[in-house]
Design a protein around this motif. Structure first.
Motif, PDB file in Angstrom:
ATOM      1  N   LEU A  17     -56.549  13.588  67.807  1.00  0.00           N
ATOM      2  CA  LEU A  17     -56.339  13.039  66.350  1.00  0.00           C
ATOM      3  C   LEU A  17     -55.988  14.223  65.466  1.00  0.00           C
ATOM      4  O   LEU A  17     -55.110  14.130  64.252  1.00  0.00           O
ATOM      5  CB  LEU A  17     -57.633  12.553  66.162  1.00  0.00           C
ATOM      6  CG  LEU A  17     -57.447  11.437  64.797  1.00  0.00           C
ATOM      7  CD1 LEU A  17     -56.697  10.323  64.854  1.00  0.00           C
ATOM      8  CD2 LEU A  17     -59.176  10.957  64.551  1.00  0.00           C
ATOM      9  N   HIS A  18     -56.528  15.426  65.625  1.00  0.00           N
ATOM     10  CA  HIS A  18     -56.247  16.338  65.024  1.00  0.00           C
ATOM     11  C   HIS A  18     -54.852  16.809  65.037  1.00  0.00           C
ATOM     12  O   HIS A  18     -54.141  17.328  64.146  1.00  0.00           O
ATOM     13  CB  HIS A  18     -56.875  17.614  65.485  1.00  0.00           C
ATOM     14  CG  HIS A  18     -56.883  18.833  64.384  1.00  0.00           C
ATOM     15  ND1 HIS A  18     -56.590  20.110  64.881  1.00  0.00           N
ATOM     16  CD2 HIS A  18     -57.366  18.931  63.403  1.00  0.00           C
ATOM     17  CE1 HIS A  18     -56.496  21.000  63.988  1.00  0.00           C
ATOM     18  NE2 HIS A  18     -57.260  20.337  62.835  1.00  0.00           N
ATOM     19  N   TYR A  19     -54.137  16.851  66.018  1.00  0.00           N
ATOM     20  CA  TYR A  19     -52.822  17.037  66.179  1.00  0.00           C
ATOM     21  C   TYR A  19     -51.926  15.950  65.330  1.00  0.00           C
ATOM     22  O   TYR A  19     -50.922  16.539  64.708  1.00  0.00           O
ATOM     23  CB  TYR A  19     -52.531  16.891  67.866  1.00  0.00           C
ATOM     24  CG  TYR A  19     -50.705  17.040  68.155  1.00  0.00           C
ATOM     25  CD1 TYR A  19     -50.061  18.318  67.742  1.00  0.00           C
ATOM     26  CD2 TYR A  19     -49.926  15.818  68.242  1.00  0.00           C
ATOM     27  CE1 TYR A  19     -48.708  17.934  68.242  1.00  0.00           C
ATOM     28  CE2 TYR A  19     -48.670  15.744  68.284  1.00  0.00           C
ATOM     29  CZ  TYR A  19     -48.172  17.007  68.299  1.00  0.00           C
ATOM     30  OH  TYR A  19     -46.599  17.146  68.404  1.00  0.00           O
ATOM     31  N   GLN A  64     -52.130  16.935  61.727  1.00  0.00           N
ATOM     32  CA  GLN A  64     -51.225  18.066  61.503  1.00  0.00           C
ATOM     33  C   GLN A  64     -49.881  17.585  61.489  1.00  0.00           C
ATOM     34  O   GLN A  64     -49.176  17.976  60.550  1.00  0.00           O
ATOM     35  CB  GLN A  64     -51.447  19.018  62.678  1.00  0.00           C
ATOM     36  CG  GLN A  64     -52.676  19.999  62.606  1.00  0.00           C
ATOM     37  CD  GLN A  64     -52.752  20.769  63.795  1.00  0.00           C
ATOM     38  OE1 GLN A  64     -52.695  20.602  64.860  1.00  0.00           O
ATOM     39  NE2 GLN A  64     -53.230  22.114  63.280  1.00  0.00           N
ATOM     40  N   GLN A  65     -49.472  16.772  62.356  1.00  0.00           N
ATOM     41  CA  GLN A  65     -48.086  16.380  62.450  1.00  0.00           C
ATOM     42  C   GLN A  65     -47.966  15.373  61.231  1.00  0.00           C
ATOM     43  O   GLN A  65     -46.648  15.612  60.512  1.00  0.00           O
ATOM     44  CB  GLN A  65     -47.661  15.162  63.493  1.00  0.00           C
ATOM     45  CG  GLN A  65     -47.549  16.083  64.812  1.00  0.00           C
ATOM     46  CD  GLN A  65     -46.509  16.930  65.040  1.00  0.00           C
ATOM     47  OE1 GLN A  65     -46.272  17.961  64.625  1.00  0.00           O
ATOM     48  NE2 GLN A  65     -45.334  16.501  65.432  1.00  0.00           N
ATOM     49  N   THR A  68     -55.358  13.943  50.492  1.00  0.00           N
ATOM     50  CA  THR A  68     -56.460  14.986  50.331  1.00  0.00           C
ATOM     51  C   THR A  68     -57.601  14.947  51.643  1.00  0.00           C
ATOM     52  O   THR A  68     -57.995  15.988  52.017  1.00  0.00           O
ATOM     53  CB  THR A  68     -57.408  14.695  49.185  1.00  0.00           C
ATOM     54  OG1 THR A  68     -56.727  14.259  48.118  1.00  0.00           O
ATOM     55  CG2 THR A  68     -58.193  15.763  48.849  1.00  0.00           C
ATOM     56  N   LEU A  69     -57.907  13.704  52.020  1.00  0.00           N
ATOM     57  CA  LEU A  69     -58.787  13.648  53.045  1.00  0.00           C
ATOM     58  C   LEU A  69     -57.998  14.047  54.428  1.00  0.00           C
ATOM     59  O   LEU A  69     -58.645  14.829  55.137  1.00  0.00           O
ATOM     60  CB  LEU A  69     -59.201  12.274  53.243  1.00  0.00           C
ATOM     61  CG  LEU A  69     -59.957  11.580  52.118  1.00  0.00           C
ATOM     62  CD1 LEU A  69     -60.364  10.031  52.408  1.00  0.00           C
ATOM     63  CD2 LEU A  69     -61.199  12.323  51.895  1.00  0.00           C
ATOM     64  N   ALA A  70     -56.905  13.729  54.568  1.00  0.00           N
ATOM     65  CA  ALA A  70     -56.114  14.221  55.990  1.00  0.00           C
ATOM     66  C   ALA A  70     -55.877  15.825  55.935  1.00  0.00           C
ATOM     67  O   ALA A  70     -56.279  16.167  56.943  1.00  0.00           O
ATOM     68  CB  ALA A  70     -54.795  13.588  55.902  1.00  0.00           C
ATOM     69  N   LYS A  71     -55.806  16.297  54.577  1.00  0.00           N
ATOM     70  CA  LYS A  71     -55.845  17.870  54.701  1.00  0.00           C
ATOM     71  C   LYS A  71     -57.023  18.392  54.812  1.00  0.00           C
ATOM     72  O   LYS A  71     -57.278  19.326  55.590  1.00  0.00           O
ATOM     73  CB  LYS A  71     -55.313  18.216  53.277  1.00  0.00           C
ATOM     74  CG  LYS A  71     -53.889  18.451  52.922  1.00  0.00           C
ATOM     75  CD  LYS A  71     -53.881  18.974  51.675  1.00  0.00           C
ATOM     76  CE  LYS A  71     -52.283  18.396  51.055  1.00  0.00           C
ATOM     77  NZ  LYS A  71     -52.224  18.585  49.597  1.00  0.00           N
ATOM     78  N   ILE A  80     -51.281   5.221  64.032  1.00  0.00           N
ATOM     79  CA  ILE A  80     -52.360   6.098  63.509  1.00  0.00           C
ATOM     80  C   ILE A  80     -51.903   6.532  62.156  1.00  0.00           C
ATOM     81  O   ILE A  80     -50.642   6.837  61.890  1.00  0.00           O
ATOM     82  CB  ILE A  80     -52.408   7.536  64.100  1.00  0.00           C
ATOM     83  CG1 ILE A  80     -52.962   7.460  65.661  1.00  0.00           C
ATOM     84  CG2 ILE A  80     -53.157   8.654  63.443  1.00  0.00           C
ATOM     85  CD1 ILE A  80     -54.419   7.259  65.615  1.00  0.00           C
ATOM     86  N   SER A  81     -52.695   6.113  61.031  1.00  0.00           N
ATOM     87  CA  SER A  81     -52.271   6.329  59.643  1.00  0.00           C
ATOM     88  C   SER A  81     -53.241   7.303  59.083  1.00  0.00           C
ATOM     89  O   SER A  81     -54.438   7.861  59.299  1.00  0.00           O
ATOM     90  CB  SER A  81     -52.143   4.993  58.817  1.00  0.00           C
ATOM     91  OG  SER A  81     -53.567   4.509  58.724  1.00  0.00           O
ATOM     92  N   LYS A  82     -52.951   7.542  57.714  1.00  0.00           N
ATOM     93  CA  LYS A  82     -53.682   8.465  56.828  1.00  0.00           C
ATOM     94  C   LYS A  82     -55.246   7.609  56.561  1.00  0.00           C
ATOM     95  O   LYS A  82     -56.207   8.264  56.756  1.00  0.00           O
ATOM     96  CB  LYS A  82     -53.435   8.894  55.615  1.00  0.00           C
ATOM     97  CG  LYS A  82     -52.197   9.945  55.693  1.00  0.00           C
ATOM     98  CD  LYS A  82     -51.643  10.278  54.429  1.00  0.00           C
ATOM     99  CE  LYS A  82     -50.773  11.528  54.803  1.00  0.00           C
ATOM    100  NZ  LYS A  82     -49.834  11.644  53.473  1.00  0.00           N
TER     101      LYS A  82
END
Lengths: 170, 170
Positions: free
Chosen positions: A118-120, A123-124, B156-159, A152-154
């Protein structure tokens, strides 16, 4: 306790400190979350769908991004709320423009796979400034085409963030 | 190491285990992040701005939500990409509709303050299904009105999620 990775169990010797800080463990924990465990259902339409119908689908399904497929079933594009808003600003008749004209197209799409972290994926999304990624696998075993099997979304990341912050001391 | 909260230092006695799991520490760490340290610049327009100009501002500033203020300067509404898309689907002339007609209005807005935690802001966004929150403080000391001093969004949360996952073992 030993599951946490912070203390390593040594049989008969008890616990010893593993030498990692809480921040490092947090980083490791986050990098161990996978797309397959967080993905949600994708919303797909075919390229001949009108921009008007694409907007209706977006509202009905309450998503910010729709994936566009060939009638055979493989991924050919992505259309975002932003793309549709830009089109809707014009004077054209939205029901006569196919979504295939305004979408972002393969091979310029950013995708991820179920086994990515999920981290990758996060980052993408940040790197390419998109709000959503299609989760894909090879289409009918053909690696030149992709089948869309998730999204997968924000919002997915916001949910994961809320969930991670809910671990409390008992 | 003692800073991590996992081990508490006892003078002359060395370290002892504080009894918390890595998950609990992660939860605590996340709940200690504050809105004031993560907020970005708000994009604001006045209520007389046309929907057409609001859409242009949204593209120019590359945001998904714009905050609407009275000319005196206090917050009266929020307009999202979704609100604007819905309006743009209609047959009306977008440059003749003021954004004040299509925005969400006070007192129905979800806001947060600089001292709220990022986790609280995230929970509010998920609960109320919005993509962004205005960060506010009392307007000129008057608690009946709000001044907008920032913006927290799902981006912001994604960052923050990407950042938390980057803590690595050295």
């Amino acid at each position: 306790m030993t599951m946490s990775g912070f203390l390593d169990a040594r049989p008969r010797v008890g616990y010893f400190y593993s030498g990692k800080t809480a921040n490092q463990l947090m980083g490791e924990h986050i990098r161990n979350l996978h797309v397959k465990d967080y993905k949600s259902m994708p919303v797909v339409i075919t390229e001949a769908t009108s921009v008007y119908d694409a907007i209706c689908t977006m509202f009905l399904e309450d998503v910010g991004t729709i994936f566009v497929i060939k009638k055979e079933g493989y991924l050919i594009g992505v259309v975002s709320r932003k793309d549709l808003l830009q089109t809707a600003m014009g004077k054209q008749d939205l029901s006569s423009i196919p979504v295939g004209v305004v979408m972002s197209r393969m091979p310029n799409l950013i995708t991820c796979t179920p086994d990515d972290t999920l981290h990758y994926a996060a980052q993408q999304m940040m790197r390419h400034q998109v709000d959503s990624l299609p989760v894909v696998r090879p289409f009918q075993g053909d690696t030149r085409h992709f089948e869309v099997i998730g999204r997968i979304s924000k919002t997915t990341l916001a949910k994961a963030f809320v969930e991670l912050g809910q671990h409390i001391s008992v």
